[in-house]
Design a protein around this motif. Structure first.
Motif, mmCIF file in Angstrom:
data_model
loop_
_atom_site.group_PDB
_atom_site.id
_atom_site.type_symbol
_atom_site.label_atom_id
_atom_site.label_comp_id
_atom_site.label_asym_id
_atom_site.label_seq_id
_atom_site.Cartn_x
_atom_site.Cartn_y
_atom_site.Cartn_z
ATOM 1 N N UNK A 3 11.771 75.978 -8.817
ATOM 2 C CA UNK A 3 10.799 74.921 -8.499
ATOM 3 C C UNK A 3 11.480 73.684 -7.915
ATOM 4 N N UNK A 4 12.804 73.619 -8.010
ATOM 5 C CA UNK A 4 13.536 72.522 -7.392
ATOM 6 C C UNK A 4 13.567 71.251 -8.209
ATOM 7 N N UNK A 5 13.689 71.401 -9.520
ATOM 8 C CA UNK A 5 13.746 70.244 -10.416
ATOM 9 C C UNK A 5 15.026 70.300 -11.249
ATOM 10 N N UNK A 6 15.451 69.171 -11.809
ATOM 11 C CA UNK A 6 16.621 69.184 -12.689
ATOM 12 C C UNK A 6 16.351 69.961 -13.982
ATOM 13 N N UNK A 7 17.415 70.492 -14.563
ATOM 14 C CA UNK A 7 17.324 71.096 -15.894
ATOM 15 C C UNK A 7 17.492 69.970 -16.911
ATOM 16 N N UNK A 8 16.399 69.296 -17.216
ATOM 17 C CA UNK A 8 16.473 68.074 -18.015
ATOM 18 C C UNK A 8 17.055 68.321 -19.401
ATOM 19 N N UNK A 9 16.547 69.319 -20.104
ATOM 20 C CA UNK A 9 16.996 69.568 -21.464
ATOM 21 C C UNK A 9 16.701 68.389 -22.372
ATOM 22 N N UNK A 10 17.286 68.381 -23.573
ATOM 23 C CA UNK A 10 17.049 67.276 -24.496
ATOM 24 C C UNK A 10 17.885 66.048 -24.144
ATOM 25 N N UNK A 11 17.510 64.921 -24.698
ATOM 26 C CA UNK A 11 18.324 63.716 -24.555
ATOM 27 C C UNK A 11 19.687 63.943 -25.205
ATOM 28 N N UNK A 12 20.726 63.219 -24.772
ATOM 29 C CA UNK A 12 22.091 63.486 -25.257
ATOM 30 C C UNK A 12 22.234 63.483 -26.780
ATOM 31 N N UNK A 13 21.585 62.562 -27.471
ATOM 32 C CA UNK A 13 21.728 62.511 -28.919
ATOM 33 C C UNK A 13 21.133 63.757 -29.572
ATOM 34 N N UNK A 14 19.998 64.219 -29.053
ATOM 35 C CA UNK A 14 19.395 65.432 -29.588
ATOM 36 C C UNK A 14 20.263 66.652 -29.281
ATOM 37 N N UNK A 15 20.847 66.670 -28.090
ATOM 38 C CA UNK A 15 21.720 67.793 -27.747
ATOM 39 C C UNK A 15 22.936 67.832 -28.663
#
Length: 299
Positions: free
Chosen positions: A130-142
């Motif tokens: 779809x041409x979007x970033x792989x956002x994933x969780x915020x750094x603290x959650x990751x």
């Protein structure tokens, strides 16, 4: 009020799920047409499921911007779904490590890991397509996700994954037959819904079986951790950086979403089915009530 749920035979259930897996499994590399063009003018999630739907920020967006926002929200949900899958695989492999590999239960755990590997690949390819970033969780959650498989155990481990899987499942069931949603998204949802039904059965039975073995202190422990992790699951679904794609500051978008009655209703709706089960299993109690309400899974 919780009630006692039936504890089924673990080996019979695992054997049935193994047979189902052999009959009904998909390979997204083959079963998804990744080269098909995206449909023009169709959102990637229904407009009314967008986190900003019904807010003044939404009203200021053009139709093209609204579709663009749903694309990035889809990418956030898919990449966070991938993150949930990876955490689940770690927990399953940890369980398998101490299991007798000859049992149906152990073999189904490996089968589920194989399913989740394919799902993770499918979500990754979908975000790329779809041409979007792989956002994933915020750094603290990751960062928290790095230690979660090592600290979460027993029924709260399975219950936390169930919350992630079943909220996503409800969203996907709502979308997979919606002709207004992008065909690629609908196909991905169909595959995931079919295969996750087996995973949900496996996890639900593990929750019931293990909660039946808990004393009062252990039940309180699992009630707290299930609720806390579930809050962060709900919070992580939409990474606030998605709003930059339509010219909205992430902080403004995040504040608007978590004050948006429509989005809070969507979170509550997404959790209705799993919350009923967790209550029956004895995992909804006072130790975690603050976090259930903060996640809008209980009002």
């Amino acid at each position: 009020m919780s009630r006692t749920l039936q504890v089924n035979d673990r080996e019979k259930t695992a054997g049935r799920l193994l047979n189902s897996s052999a009959r009904n499994s998909y390979d997204p590399e083959i079963d998804v047409d990744w080269d098909a063009p995206l449909a023009e003018g169709k959102p990637f999630i229904p407009f009314h499921r967008s986190s900003l739907y019904g807010t003044p920020l939404w009203d200021r967006l053009s139709d093209e911007q609204r579709i663009e926002l749903t694309k990035h929200e889809f990418a956030s949900i898919a990449s966070n779904g991938l993150w949930f899958e990876v955490l689940l695989m770690q927990m399953l492999l940890k369980e398998f490590y101490d299991s007798d590999p000859r049992t149906n239960h152990a073999q189904y755990a490996l089968t589920e890991v194989a399913d989740e590997c394919r799902h993770s690949t499918m979500f990754a390819k979908a975000v790329d397509r779809v041409g979007a970033p792989a956002y994933g969780p915020l750094p603290l959650l990751k960062l928290g996700g790095r230690i979660l498989p090592a600290t979460l155990r027993g029924p709260s481990a399975y219950a936390s994954i169930l919350v992630a899987e079943e909220i996503l499942d409800r969203y996907q069931r709502d979308q997979m037959n919606d002709p207004e949603v992008q065909p690629l998204v609908r196909m991905i949802n169909r595959i995931h819904v079919l295969e996750e039904a087996r995973h949900v059965t496996f996890a639900r039975e593990e929750v019931v079986r293990r909660m039946a073995e808990c004393n009062a202190a252990e039940r309180a422990y699992h009630q707290f951790w299930t609720a806390l992790v579930s809050y962060f699951i709900c919070f992580s679904l939409i990474n606030p950086h998605v709003y930059k794609a339509v010219g909205i500051r992430p902080r403004d978008g995040l504040e608007a979403a978590w004050r948006n009655p429509n989005w809070l209703d969507t979170l509550h709706w997404g959790g209705e089915k799993i919350m009923s089960f967790l209550d029956e299993a004895g995992l909804v109690g006072k130790p975690g009530m603050y976090w259930w309400k903060k996640a809008y899974l209980i009002r």
